[in-house]
Design an enzyme around this catalytic site. Structure first.
Site, PDB file in Angstrom:
ATOM      1  N   GLU A 159       0.866  -1.293   0.106  1.00 17.51           N
ATOM      2  CA  GLU A 159      -0.330   0.574  -0.051  1.00 17.51           C
ATOM      3  C   GLU A 159       0.784   1.354   0.273  1.00 17.51           C
ATOM      4  O   GLU A 159       1.707   1.351   0.812  1.00 17.51           O
ATOM      5  CB  GLU A 159      -0.751   0.159   0.902  1.00 17.51           C
ATOM      6  CG  GLU A 159      -2.063   1.450   1.222  1.00 17.51           C
ATOM      7  CD  GLU A 159      -2.836   1.003   2.191  1.00 17.51           C
ATOM      8  OE1 GLU A 159      -2.727   0.657   3.616  1.00 17.51           O
ATOM      9  OE2 GLU A 159      -3.610   2.016   1.918  1.00 17.51           O
ATOM     10  N   MET A 165       1.303  -2.666   8.909  1.00 13.98           N
ATOM     11  CA  MET A 165      -0.447  -2.925   6.944  1.00 13.98           C
ATOM     12  C   MET A 165      -1.253  -3.940   7.506  1.00 13.98           C
ATOM     13  O   MET A 165      -0.547  -4.967   7.702  1.00 13.98           O
ATOM     14  CB  MET A 165       1.148  -2.801   6.523  1.00 13.98           C
ATOM     15  CG  MET A 165       0.240  -3.425   4.952  1.00 13.98           C
ATOM     16  SD  MET A 165      -0.506  -1.583   3.801  1.00 13.98           S
ATOM     17  CE  MET A 165      -1.987  -2.485   3.548  1.00 13.98           C
ATOM     18  N   ASN A 212      -2.606  -6.931   5.095  1.00 12.91           N
ATOM     19  CA  ASN A 212      -2.507  -7.561   4.704  1.00 12.91           C
ATOM     20  C   ASN A 212      -3.320  -8.459   4.718  1.00 12.91           C
ATOM     21  O   ASN A 212      -2.939  -8.528   6.142  1.00 12.91           O
ATOM     22  CB  ASN A 212      -0.720  -7.643   4.281  1.00 12.91           C
ATOM     23  CG  ASN A 212      -0.128  -6.664   3.777  1.00 12.91           C
ATOM     24  OD1 ASN A 212      -0.091  -5.902   3.055  1.00 12.91           O
ATOM     25  ND2 ASN A 212       1.047  -6.761   4.932  1.00 12.91           N
ATOM     26  N   GLU A 241      -5.077  -2.502  12.513  1.00 15.58           N
ATOM     27  CA  GLU A 241      -5.649  -4.034  11.828  1.00 15.58           C
ATOM     28  C   GLU A 241      -6.005  -4.797  11.280  1.00 15.58           C
ATOM     29  O   GLU A 241      -6.335  -5.097  10.582  1.00 15.58           O
ATOM     30  CB  GLU A 241      -3.682  -4.510  11.827  1.00 15.58           C
ATOM     31  CG  GLU A 241      -2.617  -3.292  11.440  1.00 15.58           C
ATOM     32  CD  GLU A 241      -2.378  -2.139  11.124  1.00 15.58           C
ATOM     33  OE1 GLU A 241      -3.144  -2.105   9.539  1.00 15.58           O
ATOM     34  OE2 GLU A 241      -2.276  -0.736  11.257  1.00 15.58           O
ATOM     35  N   HIS A 297      -9.089  -4.176  10.131  1.00 18.81           N
ATOM     36  CA  HIS A 297      -9.159  -2.861   8.833  1.00 18.81           C
ATOM     37  C   HIS A 297      -9.928  -4.738   7.893  1.00 18.81           C
ATOM     38  O   HIS A 297     -10.315  -4.469   6.684  1.00 18.81           O
ATOM     39  CB  HIS A 297      -7.906  -3.108   8.057  1.00 18.81           C
ATOM     40  CG  HIS A 297      -7.774  -1.866   7.767  1.00 18.81           C
ATOM     41  ND1 HIS A 297      -8.523  -1.429   7.627  1.00 18.81           N
ATOM     42  CD2 HIS A 297      -5.990  -1.552   8.131  1.00 18.81           C
ATOM     43  CE1 HIS A 297      -7.838   0.735   7.243  1.00 18.81           C
ATOM     44  NE2 HIS A 297      -6.037   0.193   8.234  1.00 18.81           N
ATOM     45  N   GLU A 300      -9.817   3.615   6.469  1.00 16.59           N
ATOM     46  CA  GLU A 300      -8.997   4.795   7.128  1.00 16.59           C
ATOM     47  C   GLU A 300      -9.706   4.745   8.943  1.00 16.59           C
ATOM     48  O   GLU A 300      -9.535   4.877  10.097  1.00 16.59           O
ATOM     49  CB  GLU A 300      -7.918   5.468   6.742  1.00 16.59           C
ATOM     50  CG  GLU A 300      -6.592   5.270   6.161  1.00 16.59           C
ATOM     51  CD  GLU A 300      -6.193   3.325   6.805  1.00 16.59           C
ATOM     52  OE1 GLU A 300      -6.499   3.196   7.964  1.00 16.59           O
ATOM     53  OE2 GLU A 300      -5.204   2.366   6.401  1.00 16.59           O
TER      54      GLU A 300
HETATM   55  N1  B3K Z   1      -2.852   1.135   6.167  1.00 11.35           N
HETATM   56  C1  B3K Z   1      -1.429   0.734   6.510  1.00 11.35           C
HETATM   57  C2  B3K Z   1      -1.321   2.372   6.273  1.00 11.35           C
HETATM   58  C3  B3K Z   1      -0.251   2.562   4.665  1.00 11.35           C
HETATM   59  C4  B3K Z   1       0.491   4.220   4.351  1.00 11.35           C
HETATM   60  C5  B3K Z   1       0.843   3.627   2.533  1.00 11.35           C
HETATM   61  N2  B3K Z   1       1.631   4.886   2.930  1.00 11.35           N
HETATM   62  C6  B3K Z   1      -2.034   1.337   7.818  1.00 11.35           C
HETATM   63  C7  B3K Z   1      -3.230   1.286   8.022  1.00 11.35           C
HETATM   64  O1  B3K Z   1      -3.472   2.070   8.621  1.00 11.35           O
HETATM   65  O2  B3K Z   1      -3.440   0.397   9.069  1.00 11.35           O
HETATM   66 ZN    ZN Z   2      -5.640   1.599   8.691  1.00  9.82          ZN
END
Ligand code: B3K
Ligand code: ZN
Length: 884
Positions: free
Chosen positions: A127, A270, A272, A305, A308, A327
């Site tokens: 990302e 992150m 993922n 995380e 998400h 976010e």
């Molecule tokens: N989604 C990632 C952040 C990615 C940053 C890219 N430059 C972490 C988070 O917000 O959970």
């Molecule tokens: Zn996030």
């Protein structure tokens, strides 16, 4: 790269992809410098795209080694490949497969985007647009594919091989010292959620049974020898999984969930799919190497995380303009989780402190942008406090406005309707408009208008009519590119506080929504409450119900009464902060006001003395927040123009020292009484006691430095945990002299093998508010604990210095010169970390003319540096742009 050469990407230009990729079969053979990536894409034309369009795949620093269409070689003229792009000029107008082979060098990848090596561990960060550094792809979040990934590596080098989803096969490569693993993720996902990890890692493991009865194998992977520090993260994971089941009805959806900690990482973590990768700072915890603050951050980030998985992964974003969809919502969810696990008022206070320090300051400067930006040059520069923290505030307001049950119904509808899609803010809001029956079009302005609104409030009591009238008005200052603002929808939670507490609220006004909630959605309104038996004190924005500034002229005596009598804990805390802020703004602005400051110190000390004796013992975590004055940067922002950091610092020190010395005996008694007799535990109650004790220590050190130094040294020696020892170090940094230097040296010896602890040591020194600090920081750059290639080290030492209000803003401009020099050097290896650091200049326009000119000149020098990254060029350009 110069910023003006970079194309501007606009929300209004969005159009669906011409092609879709249903399946991705990756075959990756890991090697430190020559990793071979074979990618088989199952492509088809997008019915919503342009028929007959060419296929243009994104790349970034790639080189193509092989290409096949449906298994066959492609004629030379039919495609073109550069490091940035792979184009098929006239692809078949039907389903077909494309096999692309690239070779990448993970060891040379210092940007930490794409595939790289961190302390011999292969890992990825995709990302926002890192996947295109691994293979050519339609690297945009609305292209979602089912991935199957075969990883192969030397057995010794990478005994652990992980990717997204479930492991479906594993084995040895015949005749070689290599092995492989195959992972399949049944959930279609955008490329930014792809991840792999390979290395020699230890782990802790635990089974988890979801509310809907499936068993999940949870694991937390860490560097060898650190498994005993992974227990807290695992504990947090289990708790947040249960919470998401209970509060949102969300179950986990794969057979495994893996968390991996790596030591070189550009941000916190992150999400993922099924394979969260973390900065090790937010995983590893034990009492000797992590503070109470670290334990709380780990809890919040593990939860963030994990959450998400539904808000981000199952439902992702159509395009990067919708970033706040995942976010802001996910920050809101993690804040609520922490509130439920800990103290709700204390969590709210600390979140609001962060919001004001980071987001309000962003909104007040040249980098201000709406929660949903309308244009960008470099999306990685928009992972900001505005998108995250203000984005979460917008969700919080929505919940306040429509009520808890309707909010939950809206979330249920969102999950049901948008699952498996790449959605927009409009899709999200439509669910709540439907469940609430409300028109949310005006509310949606929160996503489009930047800037922190101000509510101007005043009230008057009519003794004859026994009524109280409250006048409320709103206004929002212009921000870059947005001069005139339309009124926001502002939920104002309120109460009227009388002698014996809250008075009943009776009104026939239509602006009164329900139980203590007024909705200000006009430029101004008046609301009259009837049957008000006595002149009340208004308590506005309870729980900080909207992310706004409040102008309400209450006398110190009235604020102090709110502090003691308000039923809303947040506003009790706020009342005292307001008294202190007002005095500090006065003294900081005129570099005089000493008498007024002393008078305020007297009032505050008096209020605090009673509070510390009678109430603090029952809620130490809250008391710690009460004892902590507003930060110097908050005062600077309140002053807003011609800011003189030296004067603010002097006022802040004077007020703290005065309170510290006048409360001396009470603080000492508190420090003694809160001395834990039992072994360290990380729970919120124990952490609250330590927080209060250490706030007291800081005030003692400012009020009577000798006493403070003595206590700090003793606390360091006796400390059985990092929280107390670090607080001792921080208190000691306030007291110049040999004893300080000795403790600094002793700290380094004690934690010589703990890089994450030494980060705190670096930062504590970078924050010393003395002219010698710049030299000290330069010296520390040569210390073995520092490295310019590790983001955590840079954030600790250089980021710490840039947050040092008086020293970054030295009147001679050397602070700016130093940070700018590092930004330019770092830009060659890690543009994302460099551009973050350049963001430290975001408040330059509010400085007094001398410093302002020096800061501007340094920014201009950065902007003119040849071959800047897009990341740094964009921040420099926006920071310098003409206002209006
Ligand atoms: N989604 C990632 C952040 C990615 C940053 C890219 N430059 C972490 C988070 O917000 O959970
Ligand atoms: Zn996030």
């Amino acid at each position: 790269m110069r910023a003006e050469d970079t194309p501007l990407i606009r929300l209004e230009d969005y159009r669906p992809s011409d092609w879709l990729i249903d399946t991705v079969d990756l075959d990756i053979s890991l090697h430190p410098t020559k990793t071979r990536v074979r990618s088989l894409l199952g492509l088809r034309p997008n019915p919503a795209g342009r028929p007959g369009a060419p296929l243009v795949l994104d790349g970034d620093e790639l080189s193509l080694s092989a290409l096949r269409l449906d298994g066959l070689l492609i004629e030379d003229g039919a495609y073109s490949a550069t490091s940035q792009k792979l184009t098929l000029h006239a692809p078949p107008r039907r389903r077909f497969t494309l096999m692309i082979e690239t070779e990448v060098d993970p060891s040379a990848n210092t940007k930490l985007m794409g595939l790289y090596r961190s302390s011999r561990v292969y890992c990825t960060q995709c990302e926002a647009d890192g996947f295109r550094r691994i293979s050519y792809f339609l690297d945009r979040p609305d292209v979602m594919s089912v991935y199957t990934v075969r990883l192969e590596a030397a057995k010794l080098e990478a005994p652990v091989l992980l990717s997204n989803g479930n492991r479906v096969a594993a084995g040895e490569v015949p005749g070689e010292d290599r092995h492989f693993a195959v992972w399949h993720d049944p959930h279609p996902k955008p490329a930014y959620l792809f991840a792999l990890v390979g290395g020699a890692l230890d782990h802790v493991r635990q089974n988890y049974v979801t509310a809907d009865g499936s068993t999940v194998e949870l694991a937390v992977y860490v560097e060898p020898g650190k498994a005993d520090r992974a227990g807290w993260a695992m504990d947090c994971l289990v708790r947040c999984m249960r919470w998401d089941e209970r509060v949102y009805g969300r179950n986990y959806d794969l057979d495994v969930f893996n968390v991996v900690a790596v030591s070189d990482f550009n941000m916190g973590a992150m999400e993922n799919k099924g394979l969260n990768i973390f900065n090790d700072k937010y995983v590893l915890a034990d009492p000797q190497a992590a503070t109470d603050g670290d334990y709380a951050s780990i809890e919040a980030i593990i939860a963030h995380e994990y959450f998400h998985n539904w808000t981000g992964n199952r439902i992702t974003c159509r395009d990067w303009f919708q970033l706040c969809l995942k976010e802001g919502l996910t920050v809101f969810r993690d804040q609520e989780f922490s509130s439920d696990e800990r103290s709700r008022p204390v969590k709210r206070i600390s979140d609001v402190r962060t919001l004001r320090a980071t987001q309000f300051s962003e909104d007040a400067g040249p980098l201000a942008h709406p929660v949903r930006p309308r244009a960008y040059k470099e999306i990685n520069n928009f992972y900001t406090p505005t998108v995250y923290e203000k984005g979460a505030e917008v969700i919080r307001m929505l919940k306040i406005l429509i009520g808890e049950d309707t909010f939950r119904a809206g979330m249920d509808l969102f999950f049901a309707r948008c699952d498996g899609t790449a959605a927009t803010i409009e899709d999200f809001l439509a669910c709540f408009a439907e469940t609430s029956g409300m028109d949310l079009s005006q509310f949606a302005r929160w996503y489009d208008q930047a800037g922190t609104p101000t509510i101007i409030a005043s009230g008057r009591y009519d003794a004859d009519a026994r009524s109280y009238t409250l006048d409320l008005a709103q206004s929002t200052a212009p921000t870059p590119g947005q001069r005139d603002k339309q009124p926001f929808v502002l939920p104002v939670a309120l109460g009227l506080v009388g002698q014996a507490g809250d008075l009943p609220l009776k009104t026939s006004s239509t602006a009164y929504a329900s139980d203590g909630l007024v909705v200000l959605d006009q430029p101004s309104l008046s609301i009259t409450f009837s049957d008000v038996a006595e002149p009340p004190i208004p308590s506005l924005l309870r729980g900080f119900s909207a992310p706004v500034k409040l102008e309400l002229d209450l006398a110190d005596a009235e604020l102090l009464r709110l502090f003691s009598a308000d039923s809303d804990s947040f506003n009790r805390w706020q009342a005292l902060q307001t008294v202190a802020t007002r005095a500090l703004v006065g003294a900081g602005r005129f570099a005089a006001g000493c008498n007024a400051l002393l008078a305020t110190a007297g009032e505050l000390s008096h209020a605090l003395r009673g509070f510390l004796r009678d109430q603090a013992p029952a809620d130490p975590a809250f008391a710690a927040q009460v004892l902590r004055l507003p930060g110097q940067a908050d005062i600077a922002r309140e002053i807003g123009r011609d800011v003189d950091p030296t004067a603010i610092h002097a006022a802040h020190r004077a007020l703290s020292a005065e309170i510290g010395s006048s409360l001396g005996p009470d603080l000492l008694a508190l420090h003694e009484a809160l001395n834990a007799q039992t072994a360290y535990r990380p729970d919120a109650t124990s952490a609250g006691r330590r927080a209060l004790r250490n706030e007291a220590l800081g005030l003692i050190a400012l009020g009577s430095p000798e006493e403070g130094a003595r206590l700090a040294q003793a606390q360091f020696a006796a400390g059985d945990n990092l929280t107390d020892r670090l607080a001792a170090l921080a208190a000691m940094t306030l007291v110049p002299g040999d004893a300080r230097e000795e403790l600094i040296a002793r700290f380094a010896r004690t934690y010589a093998t703990e890089p994450l602890v030494l980060d705190k040591w670096l930062m504590a020194q970078a924050l010393i508010a003395e002219p010698g600090t710049l030299e000290r920081v330069r010296r520390l750059m040569q210390h073995p604990a520092f490295s310019l290639s590790n983001p955590n080290r840079i954030r600790a030492l250089i980021g710490g210095f840039a947050a040092n209000l008086t020293q970054f803003n030295r009147p001679d401009g050397e602070g700016y010169a130093f940070v700018a020099e590092i930004v330019v050097a770092l830009d060659r290896t890690n543009p994302q970390v460099a551009s973050r650091l350049l963001g430290s200049f975001k408040s330059w326009r509010m400085l007094e003319p001398g410093r302002k000119a020096l800061a501007e000149a340094r920014l201009a020098m950065v902007a003119q540096t040849p071959n800047l990254s897009r990341d740094v060029a964009d921040i420099a350009e926006r920071a310098l742009a003409r206002q209006g």
